[in-house]
Design an enzyme around this catalytic site. Structure first.
Site, mmCIF file in Angstrom:
data_model
loop_
_atom_site.group_PDB
_atom_site.id
_atom_site.type_symbol
_atom_site.label_atom_id
_atom_site.label_comp_id
_atom_site.label_asym_id
_atom_site.label_seq_id
_atom_site.Cartn_x
_atom_site.Cartn_y
_atom_site.Cartn_z
ATOM 1 N N HIS A 20 0.519 -1.008 0.343
ATOM 2 C CA HIS A 20 -0.046 0.164 0.073
ATOM 3 C C HIS A 20 0.940 1.015 0.619
ATOM 4 O O HIS A 20 0.486 2.518 -1.016
ATOM 5 C CB HIS A 20 -1.359 -0.113 1.243
ATOM 6 C CG HIS A 20 -2.512 -1.382 1.042
ATOM 7 N ND1 HIS A 20 -2.223 -1.392 2.212
ATOM 8 C CD2 HIS A 20 -2.805 -1.478 0.502
ATOM 9 C CE1 HIS A 20 -3.476 -2.723 2.518
ATOM 10 N NE2 HIS A 20 -3.866 -2.307 0.336
ATOM 11 N N LYS A 44 -16.854 -6.982 5.876
ATOM 12 C CA LYS A 44 -15.907 -7.167 5.841
ATOM 13 C C LYS A 44 -15.446 -7.674 7.813
ATOM 14 O O LYS A 44 -15.916 -6.479 8.379
ATOM 15 C CB LYS A 44 -14.245 -7.156 5.720
ATOM 16 C CG LYS A 44 -13.332 -7.567 3.824
ATOM 17 C CD LYS A 44 -12.562 -6.690 3.634
ATOM 18 C CE LYS A 44 -12.062 -6.637 2.660
ATOM 19 N NZ LYS A 44 -11.080 -6.050 1.872
ATOM 20 N N ARG A 97 -1.536 -6.234 -8.287
ATOM 21 C CA ARG A 97 -1.405 -7.225 -8.302
ATOM 22 C C ARG A 97 -1.344 -8.168 -9.596
ATOM 23 O O ARG A 97 -1.088 -7.623 -10.555
ATOM 24 C CB ARG A 97 -1.008 -7.523 -7.037
ATOM 25 C CG ARG A 97 -1.150 -6.497 -5.869
ATOM 26 C CD ARG A 97 -1.116 -6.979 -4.354
ATOM 27 N NE ARG A 97 -2.602 -8.176 -4.779
ATOM 28 C CZ ARG A 97 -3.471 -7.655 -3.349
ATOM 29 N NH1 ARG A 97 -3.059 -7.724 -2.306
ATOM 30 N NH2 ARG A 97 -4.585 -7.879 -3.659
ATOM 31 N N SER A 135 -3.098 -7.478 2.915
ATOM 32 C CA SER A 135 -3.654 -7.422 4.530
ATOM 33 C C SER A 135 -3.746 -8.411 5.146
ATOM 34 O O SER A 135 -3.731 -8.869 6.051
ATOM 35 C CB SER A 135 -4.727 -6.511 4.777
ATOM 36 O OG SER A 135 -3.618 -5.578 3.715
HETATM 37 O O1 PNS Z 1 -8.721 -2.557 0.083
HETATM 38 P P1 PNS Z 1 -9.624 -3.713 -0.556
HETATM 39 O O2 PNS Z 1 -10.539 -3.915 0.657
HETATM 40 O O3 PNS Z 1 -9.785 -3.827 -1.987
HETATM 41 O O4 PNS Z 1 -10.938 -2.011 -0.774
HETATM 42 C C1 PNS Z 1 -12.235 -2.310 -1.245
HETATM 43 C C2 PNS Z 1 -12.897 -0.876 -1.547
HETATM 44 C C3 PNS Z 1 -12.861 -0.523 0.078
HETATM 45 C C4 PNS Z 1 -12.513 -0.194 -2.447
HETATM 46 C C5 PNS Z 1 -14.399 -0.743 -1.823
HETATM 47 O O5 PNS Z 1 -14.973 -2.446 -1.106
HETATM 48 C C6 PNS Z 1 -15.880 0.109 -1.662
HETATM 49 O O6 PNS Z 1 -14.935 0.479 -2.995
HETATM 50 N N1 PNS Z 1 -15.819 0.113 -0.849
HETATM 51 C C7 PNS Z 1 -16.838 1.322 -0.753
HETATM 52 C C8 PNS Z 1 -18.520 0.876 -1.061
HETATM 53 C C9 PNS Z 1 -19.014 0.348 -2.409
HETATM 54 O O7 PNS Z 1 -18.949 1.804 -3.363
HETATM 55 N N2 PNS Z 1 -19.001 -0.283 -3.404
HETATM 56 C C10 PNS Z 1 -19.757 -0.519 -4.529
HETATM 57 C C11 PNS Z 1 -18.306 -0.988 -4.884
HETATM 58 S S1 PNS Z 1 -18.628 -0.766 -7.178
#
Ligand code: PNS
Length: 165
Positions: A20, A44, A97, A135
């Site tokens: 990150h 999560k 990745r 993570s």
């Molecule tokens: O580190 P991560 O878990 O891969 O991040 C994922 C994240 C936080 C970017 C994604 O879950 C997110 O955008 N969450 C907010 C809710 C949202 O907008 N959901 C619709 C996605 S299309």
């Protein structure tokens, strides 16, 4: 005066890894201000509190050679695109990745573009050294008594050690 370009790097950061941080400092070069959005993800199971996650990221930014004022670490709840709009973000940054990330990222970017086509998502390829860090695996390896110090900042390891397993 030129309008400030704001980038948003969203994620769960539970906890922040060296992967990150690599993306944070590389993405920072592309914008005038980088907002690191720490997402509250109800689905999560979280290890660290939102505040702790934010604090661990801020600690690394404060230690860095970069202008601290050009970073913000913000906790957000709800839809990413709503948050992006509320902070006037011009672009969203995600790290990529292995190929396995692609499908999920492709879908998420497509959905987000439908929600707001004004805000582009750009991808930075994870550096070779950080290709495999996540993570989730850091936590799994740590709690199975494996060595994780090359994947995370020192401060994160200190915090991990405070958690009983
Ligand atoms: O580190 P991560 O878990 O891969 O991040 C994922 C994240 C936080 C970017 C994604 O879950 C997110 O955008 N969450 C907010 C809710 C949202 O907008 N959901 C619709 C996605 S299309």
């Amino acid at each position: 005066m030129k309008k400030k370009r704001i980038g948003l790097y969203p994620g769960s950061f539970d906890p922040v890894t060296n992967g990150h941080l690599d993306i944070i400092f590389r993405a920072h070069k592309l914008v005038d201000e980088l907002v690191i959005g720490v997402a509250k993800n109800q689905k999560k199971e979280n290890l660290f509190s939102m505040e702790k996650r934010k604090k661990l990221i801020l600690h690394e930014i404060n230690k860095s050679k970069y202008n601290k004022k050009s970073f913000k670490v913000v906790i957000f709840d709800g839809l990413l695109m709503n948050f992006a709009k509320s902070i006037n973000a011009n672009l969203i940054v995600r790290g990529l990745r292995a190929v396995s990330d692609f499908d999920y990222e492709f879908q998420m970017t497509g959905m987000n573009a439908r929600l707001n086509s004004e805000i582009e998502t750009v991808f930075l390829m994870a550096s070779e050294k950080h290709q495999f860090i996540s993570s989730r695996f850091v936590k799994e390896i740590y709690f199975l008594k494996g060595e994780v110090k090359s994947f995370i900042p020192k401060n994160v390891l200190i915090e991990l050690k405070k958690i009983k397993n």
